[in-house]
Scaffold this active site. Structure first.
Site, PDB file in Angstrom:
ATOM      1  N   GLU A  24      -7.583   8.299   6.204  1.00 32.35           N
ATOM      2  CA  GLU A  24      -7.888   8.951   7.471  1.00 32.35           C
ATOM      3  C   GLU A  24      -8.365  10.395   7.320  1.00 32.35           C
ATOM      4  O   GLU A  24      -7.680  11.335   7.756  1.00 32.35           O
ATOM      5  CB  GLU A  24      -6.660   8.913   8.390  1.00 32.35           C
ATOM      6  CG  GLU A  24      -6.156   7.519   8.679  1.00 32.35           C
ATOM      7  CD  GLU A  24      -5.088   7.494   9.782  1.00 32.35           C
ATOM      8  OE1 GLU A  24      -4.651   8.569  10.221  1.00 32.35           O
ATOM      9  OE2 GLU A  24      -4.693   6.396  10.196  1.00 32.35           O
ATOM     10  N   ASN A  81      -7.575   1.592   9.989  1.00 32.49           N
ATOM     11  CA  ASN A  81      -6.287   1.801  10.649  1.00 32.49           C
ATOM     12  C   ASN A  81      -6.523   1.795  12.141  1.00 32.49           C
ATOM     13  O   ASN A  81      -7.344   2.561  12.651  1.00 32.49           O
ATOM     14  CB  ASN A  81      -5.670   3.153  10.251  1.00 32.49           C
ATOM     15  CG  ASN A  81      -5.264   3.192   8.779  1.00 32.49           C
ATOM     16  OD1 ASN A  81      -5.351   2.182   8.072  1.00 32.49           O
ATOM     17  ND2 ASN A  81      -4.828   4.348   8.328  1.00 32.49           N
ATOM     18  N   ARG A 123       0.850  -1.194   0.000  1.00 27.19           N
ATOM     19  CA  ARG A 123       0.000   0.000   0.000  1.00 27.19           C
ATOM     20  C   ARG A 123       0.884   1.242   0.000  1.00 27.19           C
ATOM     21  O   ARG A 123       1.699   1.425   0.910  1.00 27.19           O
ATOM     22  CB  ARG A 123      -0.910  -0.009   1.246  1.00 27.19           C
ATOM     23  CG  ARG A 123      -1.698   1.260   1.382  1.00 27.19           C
ATOM     24  CD  ARG A 123      -2.683   1.251   2.556  1.00 27.19           C
ATOM     25  NE  ARG A 123      -3.342   2.534   2.601  1.00 27.19           N
ATOM     26  CZ  ARG A 123      -3.348   3.372   3.640  1.00 27.19           C
ATOM     27  NH1 ARG A 123      -2.771   3.019   4.773  1.00 27.19           N
ATOM     28  NH2 ARG A 123      -3.941   4.532   3.558  1.00 27.19           N
ATOM     29  N   GLU A 141      -3.527  -0.195   8.151  1.00 29.06           N
ATOM     30  CA  GLU A 141      -2.367   0.216   8.946  1.00 29.06           C
ATOM     31  C   GLU A 141      -2.519  -0.323  10.356  1.00 29.06           C
ATOM     32  O   GLU A 141      -3.593  -0.247  10.953  1.00 29.06           O
ATOM     33  CB  GLU A 141      -2.252   1.746   9.086  1.00 29.06           C
ATOM     34  CG  GLU A 141      -1.806   2.464   7.853  1.00 29.06           C
ATOM     35  CD  GLU A 141      -1.729   3.978   8.061  1.00 29.06           C
ATOM     36  OE1 GLU A 141      -1.518   4.427   9.207  1.00 29.06           O
ATOM     37  OE2 GLU A 141      -1.898   4.689   7.065  1.00 29.06           O
ATOM     38  N   HIS A 153      -3.110  10.891   0.755  1.00 29.55           N
ATOM     39  CA  HIS A 153      -2.588  10.678   2.114  1.00 29.55           C
ATOM     40  C   HIS A 153      -2.019  12.020   2.590  1.00 29.55           C
ATOM     41  O   HIS A 153      -0.826  12.157   2.846  1.00 29.55           O
ATOM     42  CB  HIS A 153      -1.544   9.563   2.116  1.00 29.55           C
ATOM     43  CG  HIS A 153      -1.306   8.931   3.455  1.00 29.55           C
ATOM     44  ND1 HIS A 153      -1.409   7.575   3.679  1.00 29.55           N
ATOM     45  CD2 HIS A 153      -0.960   9.467   4.655  1.00 29.55           C
ATOM     46  CE1 HIS A 153      -1.130   7.305   4.947  1.00 29.55           C
ATOM     47  NE2 HIS A 153      -0.844   8.434   5.564  1.00 29.55           N
ATOM     48  N   TYR A 177      -4.486   1.720  15.979  1.00 26.40           N
ATOM     49  CA  TYR A 177      -3.228   1.787  16.717  1.00 26.40           C
ATOM     50  C   TYR A 177      -3.378   1.645  18.232  1.00 26.40           C
ATOM     51  O   TYR A 177      -2.581   1.011  18.885  1.00 26.40           O
ATOM     52  CB  TYR A 177      -2.520   3.124  16.439  1.00 26.40           C
ATOM     53  CG  TYR A 177      -1.928   3.187  15.052  1.00 26.40           C
ATOM     54  CD1 TYR A 177      -0.671   2.654  14.787  1.00 26.40           C
ATOM     55  CD2 TYR A 177      -2.627   3.752  13.992  1.00 26.40           C
ATOM     56  CE1 TYR A 177      -0.118   2.684  13.514  1.00 26.40           C
ATOM     57  CE2 TYR A 177      -2.086   3.791  12.715  1.00 26.40           C
ATOM     58  CZ  TYR A 177      -0.836   3.260  12.482  1.00 26.40           C
ATOM     59  OH  TYR A 177      -0.300   3.277  11.224  1.00 26.40           O
TER      60      TYR A 177
HETATM   61  C1  FCB Z   1      -1.557   7.170  10.729  1.00 23.21           C
HETATM   62  C2  FCB Z   1      -1.122   7.698   9.391  1.00 23.21           C
HETATM   63  C3  FCB Z   1       0.216   7.199   8.942  1.00 23.21           C
HETATM   64  C4  FCB Z   1       1.195   7.078  10.087  1.00 23.21           C
HETATM   65  C5  FCB Z   1       0.600   6.355  11.261  1.00 23.21           C
HETATM   66  C6  FCB Z   1       1.524   6.182  12.429  1.00 23.21           C
HETATM   67  O1  FCB Z   1      -2.449   8.050  11.321  1.00 23.21           O
HETATM   68  O2  FCB Z   1      -2.061   7.358   8.406  1.00 23.21           O
HETATM   69  O3  FCB Z   1       0.657   8.023   7.913  1.00 23.21           O
HETATM   70  O4  FCB Z   1       1.706   8.311  10.413  1.00 23.21           O
HETATM   71  O5  FCB Z   1      -0.555   7.018  11.682  1.00 23.21           O
END
Ligand code: FCB
Length: 482
Positions: free
Chosen positions: A175, A304, A86, A380, A130, A306
């Protein structure tokens, strides 16, 4: 884990045979070469060159110099064994001023990238936006004005016609919450504006741009699979108190529902429309028919994920402190009237993000229950840690291995629960320019020595190779009960 032989690598919990493993990057974070071959300036060039905006004054001017080291990076992907890569296309390379005819030299770079992927049997997954809006479009109002969405549609048409024959998977936006709320609301990202009313307008225009792009992609690329990537979270209230429950609902409204509801249900959440009713221009920029454009069918959702989030009502801050909770001093959006608290004992990454893999499982189950059964790709997931190269020239990033293994396992839990997850992209292939954090945060599974540009695969790279090869959750000997 304790029952496993620590001296062996064990792989259990197989994924379906067609499961897609990938790695992700984004153009401004890795390419460098910001003036090469006719590229124009983007809002991130301007922002990163603004004193005080980015940690240490770092910029993406050189970054990983991927623009000139593309073949080496493609070879790394091949060594890794991924089925998909990607990447994102830089709008200012394709249309240096954000409109007008295509800059063929900019497109050629992506043509070579896609050819290189195909030669290595790696599926390109192309993100069209992006975050690097051409600066002239920002000067004309950026995402706060409708015209930017129309310009995006022209740009998408150019890219789809130029590269469409070899790309099946298209992601319109990455995002959009970050582009709108961090970019125009909190001012932490480019263009650095702090105005909630503008952020809400940007939210709408970004989604409208997504909607405009969908039929363009379908007509220019027969058989295209079109999706959008959202950063979604699993917000929990800090207590059963009704004020905290309401705070969690507001946080969820802003991050999740403001995007999921219009895309999948063709409406904005009432409570959020009410919340932003008096801001200007806010959602008043919406016109009849926009929601139909935004909600037309797509083929997959990119997620995405995290970190988790636990919130309380702002009025309960001192109570939470007295009870021993750490309350984050960062208040990105005062209007939401909430505070984030940390859950004692939970590990954190060097972004200061808490680690809770099961948050991914519950998020995925909730998306299926409330929104869609479309294929989901984790576009992500990854972690920044304070890596270093040891005297034997290795980066033994055991904490990243543990993070990835736990999240891949949590994704497997979602599969077991019947969620239609079809692929996973690790963030990121390379250490890179981490936006407002510059080069101070390393997310790569490959170490990049920024002064020289040299690449060094970390332990997590080798572990991920094994994950892909065995198509299962791999418990490496370096993880866990040692
Ligand atoms: C996301 C972004 C990516 C990267 C990660 C850690 O929010 O899409 O570009 O910075 O966080």
């Amino acid at each position: 884990m304790t029952t496993l032989d620590k001296n062996a690598i064990a792989s259990v919990r197989p994924f379906p045979p067609e499961f897609l493993w990938g790695a992700a990057t984004a153009c401004y974070q890795i390419e460098g070469a910001v003036t090469a071959d006719g590229r124009g300036p983007s809002i991130w060039d301007t922002f990163s060159h603004t004193p005080g905006a980015v940690w240490n004054g770092d910029t993406g001017d050189i970054a990983c110099n991927h623009y000139h080291r593309m073949d080496e990076d493609l070879d790394l992907l091949q060594r890794l064994g991924v089925g998909a890569y990607r990447f994102s296309v830089a709008w200012p390379r394709v249309q240096p001023s954000g409109q007008g005819p295509a800059n063929m030299r900019g497109l050629d770079f992506y043509r070579r990238l896609i050819d290189g992927l195909r030669r290595r049997d790696i599926e390109p997954t192309l993100t069209l936006y992006h975050w690097d809006l051409p600066q002239p479009l920002e000067d004309a109002g950026g995402w706060c004005v409708r015209d930017t969405a129309e310009r995006f549609a022209d740009y998408v048409d150019i890219v789809a016609r130029a590269l469409g024959t070899d790309v099946e998977h298209w992601i319109t936006l990455n995002e959009p919450w970050c582009s709108s709320w961090l970019g125009y609301g909190a001012g932490e990202h480019a263009p650095g504006v702090k105005d909630i009313g503008k952020a809400a307008a940007a939210n709408h225009h970004l989604l409208y741009a997504h909607g405009l792009a969908v039929p363009i992609l379908r007509s220019a690329v027969p058989g295209a699979k079109v999706g959008i990537t959202l950063n979604l979270g699993d917000h929990q209230p800090g207590s059963m108190h009704e004020l905290d429950q309401a705070a969690a609902k507001r946080a969820d409204g802003n991050l999740n529902r403001l995007f999921l509801e219009p895309v999948f249900h063709g409406r904005y959440p009432e409570d959020m429309l009410e919340h932003y009713r008096d801001v200007s221009p806010g959602f008043s920029v919406m016109r009849d028919g926009d929601l139909e454009v935004i909600s037309q069918p797509i083929d997959f959702l990119g997620v995405n994920y995290y970190f988790p989030s636990t919130v309380i009502d702002a009025s309960r801050e001192s109570e939470a402190r007295l009870a021993g909770y750490y309350v984050s001093p960062d208040v990105q959006f005062p209007d939401l009237n909430l505070r984030s608290i940390e859950t004692p004992g939970r590990g954190k990454t060097s972004m200061d993000w808490e680690i809770k893999a099961s948050g991914l499982t519950s998020l995925l189950v909730r998306i299926r229950d409330d929104y869609t059964d479309l294929p989901i790709y984790i576009t992500e997931n990854g972690a920044a840690f304070d890596d270093y190269v040891d005297p034997d020239n290795r980066v033994l990033d055991h904490n990243r291995v543990a993070y990835l293994q736990e999240h891949i396992s949590a994704m497997h839990d979602a599969l077991d629960a019947g969620v239609n997850v079809q692929g996973y992209f690790v963030w990121s292939l390379l250490d890179n320019f981490e936006w407002a954090f510059g080069y101070s945060r390393r997310f790569g599974i490959v170490w990049v020595d920024f002064p020289t540009g040299n690449r060094l695969p970390k332990e997590s790279f080798h572990w991920y190779c094994e994950t892909i090869r065995s198509n299962s959750v791999v418990y490496a000997r370096s993880v866990g009960a040692e």
